[in-house]
Design an enzyme around this catalytic site. Structure first.
Site, PDB file in Angstrom:
ATOM      1  N   VAL A 190     -27.668  -7.197   5.992  1.00 35.24           N
ATOM      2  CA  VAL A 190     -28.305  -8.451   5.327  1.00 35.24           C
ATOM      3  C   VAL A 190     -27.021  -9.218   4.923  1.00 35.24           C
ATOM      4  CG1 VAL A 190     -30.107  -8.927   4.170  1.00 35.24           C
ATOM      5  CG2 VAL A 190     -30.321  -7.261   5.715  1.00 35.24           C
ATOM      6  N   HIS A 223     -20.453   7.530  -9.150  1.00 33.83           N
ATOM      7  CA  HIS A 223     -21.842   7.478  -8.649  1.00 33.83           C
ATOM      8  C   HIS A 223     -22.219   6.032  -9.641  1.00 33.83           C
ATOM      9  CE1 HIS A 223     -21.206  11.712 -10.083  1.00 33.83           C
ATOM     10  NE2 HIS A 223     -21.577  11.582  -8.323  1.00 33.83           N
ATOM     11  N   HIS A 268     -25.128  14.225 -10.733  1.00 33.88           N
ATOM     12  CA  HIS A 268     -25.354  13.563  -9.596  1.00 33.88           C
ATOM     13  C   HIS A 268     -25.773  12.970  -9.296  1.00 33.88           C
ATOM     14  CE1 HIS A 268     -20.942  15.838  -9.211  1.00 33.88           C
ATOM     15  NE2 HIS A 268     -21.526  16.158 -10.222  1.00 33.88           N
TER      16      HIS A 268
END
Length: 601
Positions: free
Chosen positions: A264, A535, A580
């Protein structure tokens, strides 16, 4: 399973089988024209949204994914190989950071998954929900009690099926069944292979329960302490959002289409007859030299491209700081200087110790024959060392409340019962740095993670082309507080390994760490060895309710200032989870699916 080297080389020239995902589309001409929702990104969150919305047979959903299928990638499905699933693979985005000024101007790999399942298909499968205080802090910040632990907790139970470990050992003293689910799409399990360091880790909690307490289940909302590691593993294989939420019984739904290998490039907007810009659809293409296509859903465009992908797409589409957009000649649809700001990630560092052992994983890495035998055992019996990911246990720990650091800096933890740093162990040498592991010797590694960092970075555009990677600056350790936390964690790791449980096994610091003894030497070691643990969150964060608080989305994750556009991924979190993020993203998407259903009921 073939040998690891053959696996990698074979994947480089294969366009990858999609046999078990028969409904996957690769040709844009195959898609329909009457979708209710278009989901951008088949990653951790996007597949949850697609799955839950297509539970309503009247709604038709299209998912558009830039990457490839996850089918046939044994390097990804086998838990042991998780650390080798990135970087620089055909199924990763292969980003790099800008030079990190607090890390000696090092430029770092910054990996995100570019395949079905997104980063849930390449991560280390470590499954942590965060503390109850974390979720309650989001609820307070956003003014929406729907983000509280009380409301989110049932979604965690809904999404998972806690499965027996591969060796089916007695787990009665390793987790609390009452806080888990047993009927959800995602497999979650405990270590399934005996490990020589597991007993030593748990025995250390018995010897020093004040400093290193045992916690039966760190996913109960009470996170502090050392627990057996829970991982997104279904018996012997990785459980990702692709294998869980796009399983054959779901992807076969007639109202769900998944288009892969199409990126996209722009969100389309119109203001005709409206007071605010409305997201009318998306534009996508297979590459800079390929034709572009558009699709227009009747209800919403939902961005689930992850913190990097969704942020870049918003900016490319004209939502962001007007000065940045104008400098790149991108027409401004909505000026919001918060897009791309407030990037937070966890800095990680590996502590290495000599091990008095001949059974560590070091020899498995060095000896091709041993690896082949382990692969044969895994394939034939579903047992052995390959059934587990990186660590048998996980620790979430705090600095003492009276530590002098809090006279200089505010406490960044979510609350007094939430952690500042994390440990995971490896029965062998482990490193995130681009260095060669020692060819001799045996080691134990404690990877430490600062899970409540104060440093904040940015994601900005490098150019107006969607085919150019954005500029990613996590700004690691730019706040001195994070250096202090890292130094404390190093000393804590050394104290842990010097406990009586490790007597005769721990032979002392490996040479790389032994040079760091004084505080100044340790700080230099931190700056030279800190790496990302991938993360990233926060660049499209939820709007706060306090005076002067700003954000990109409201508490229902709708993009402020426009209509028809929602962001559902880690970029909306206002704070980083102490752990996490995989599990928290699943819960975020599960709850948001219900919010969307209620919106369009």
């Amino acid at each position: 399973m073939r040998r690891l080297s053959f696996l990698i080389s074979s994947l480089l020239f294969s366009s990858l089988s999609i046999s078990s995902h028969a409904k996957l589309l690769t040709d844009p001409k195959q898609i329909g024209k009457d979708y209710d929702f278009v989901v951008v990104g088949a990653g951790t969150a996007g597949n949850v949204i697609a799955n839950r919305l297509t539970e309503n047979p009247k709604w038709k959903v299209l998912v558009v994914e830039a990457g490839i299928s996850n089918d046939g990638l044994e390097l990804i499905s086998t838990p042991y190989f998780a650390p080798t699933a990135s970087p620089n693979k055909p199924w990763t985005w292969n980003y790099t950071t800008t030079p990190q000024v607090a890390l000696g101007n090092r430029t770092l790999n910054y990996e995100r998954g570019k395949l079905l399942g997104g980063s849930s298909s390449i991560n280390y499968m470590i499954y942590t929900r965060g503390s109850s205080e974390y979720w309650d802090s989001i609820a307070k910040y956003s003014g929406d009690s729907g983000w509280s632990w009380k409301t989110i907790y049932p979604y965690f139970k809904k999404l998972e099926t806690f499965t027996p470990p591969a060796d089916h050992h007695d787990t009665s003293k390793q987790f609390e069944p009452s806080v888990h689910g047993f009927n959800g799409p995602l497999g979650v399990s405990l270590p399934g292979y005996p490990n020589e360091i597991s007993g030593r880790i748990i025995n250390t909690t018995n010897a020093d329960p004040t400093t290193f307490p045992f916690n039966l289940d760190g996913n109960s909302g009470n996170q502090l302490g050392i627990s057996w590691l829970q991982a997104s593993i279904n018996d012997t294989v990785r459980s990702s959002s692709a294998t869980a939420y796009l399983a054959p019984k779901y992807i076969s739904r007639p109202n769900l289409d998944v288009l892969i290998e199409q990126q996209v490039t722009k969100i389309l907007f119109s203001k005709a007859g409206r007071t605010s810009p409305h997201a009318t659809g998306i534009q996508f293409s297979a590459g800079p030299s390929s034709p572009s296509f558009t699709v227009s859903p009747s209800k919403e465009v939902i961005l689930s491209g992850g913190t990097v992908g969704s942020t870049q797409l918003l900016l490319l589409s004209g939502i962001g700081p007007s000065s940045e957009l104008s400098s790149l000649k991108i027409p401004v649809v909505l000026s919001n200087p918060q897009v791309g700001q407030n990037l937070v990630d966890h800095p990680a560092l590996a502590n290495h110790f000599f091990a008095n052992s001949g059974n560590t994983l070091d020899d498995l890495k060095r000896n091709a024959t041993d690896l082949e035998l382990a692969e044969e055992q895994y394939n034939n019996t579903g047992t052995g060392v390959l059934v587990d990911t990186v660590s048998p246990a996980i620790a979430f720990l705090r600095l003492p409340s009276n530590d002098s650091v809090f006279r200089q800096f505010p406490d960044t933890a979510s609350g007094p019962n939430s952690p500042h740093y994390e440990f995971v162990w490896r029965d062998g040498w482990a490193s995130f740095l681009p260095i060669t592991a020692p060819t001799t010797g045996n080691y134990t590694t404690i990877t430490q993670v600062v899970v409540a960092p104060a440093s904040r970075g940015t994601i900005t555009l490098n150019s107006s082309s969607p085919w150019d990677s954005p500029l990613i600056d996590p700004a690691f350790l730019t706040n001195e507080y994070d250096i202090i936390l890292s130094r404390f964690a190093i000393k804590s790791a050394r104290a842990f390994m010097n406990a009586t449980s490790w007597a005769g096994f721990n032979l002392g610091l490996a040479p790389d760490a032994a040079v760091a003894q004084t505080d100044d030497e340790i700080d230099d070691f931190v700056r030279s060895n800190t790496v990302p643990i991938y993360h990233p969150i926060g660049t499209n964060r939820i709007q706060g309710v306090g005076k002067g608080e700003t954000g990109v989305v409201d508490s229902k994750l709708l993009v402020k200032g426009v209509t028809g556009l929602r962001v559902v991924d880690a970029s909306v979190f206002p704070f980083i989870v102490a752990g996490h993020p995989e599990a928290t993203i699943y819960a975020l998407a599960e709850r948001t699916s219900d919010v969307i259903k209620q919106t369009w009921a």
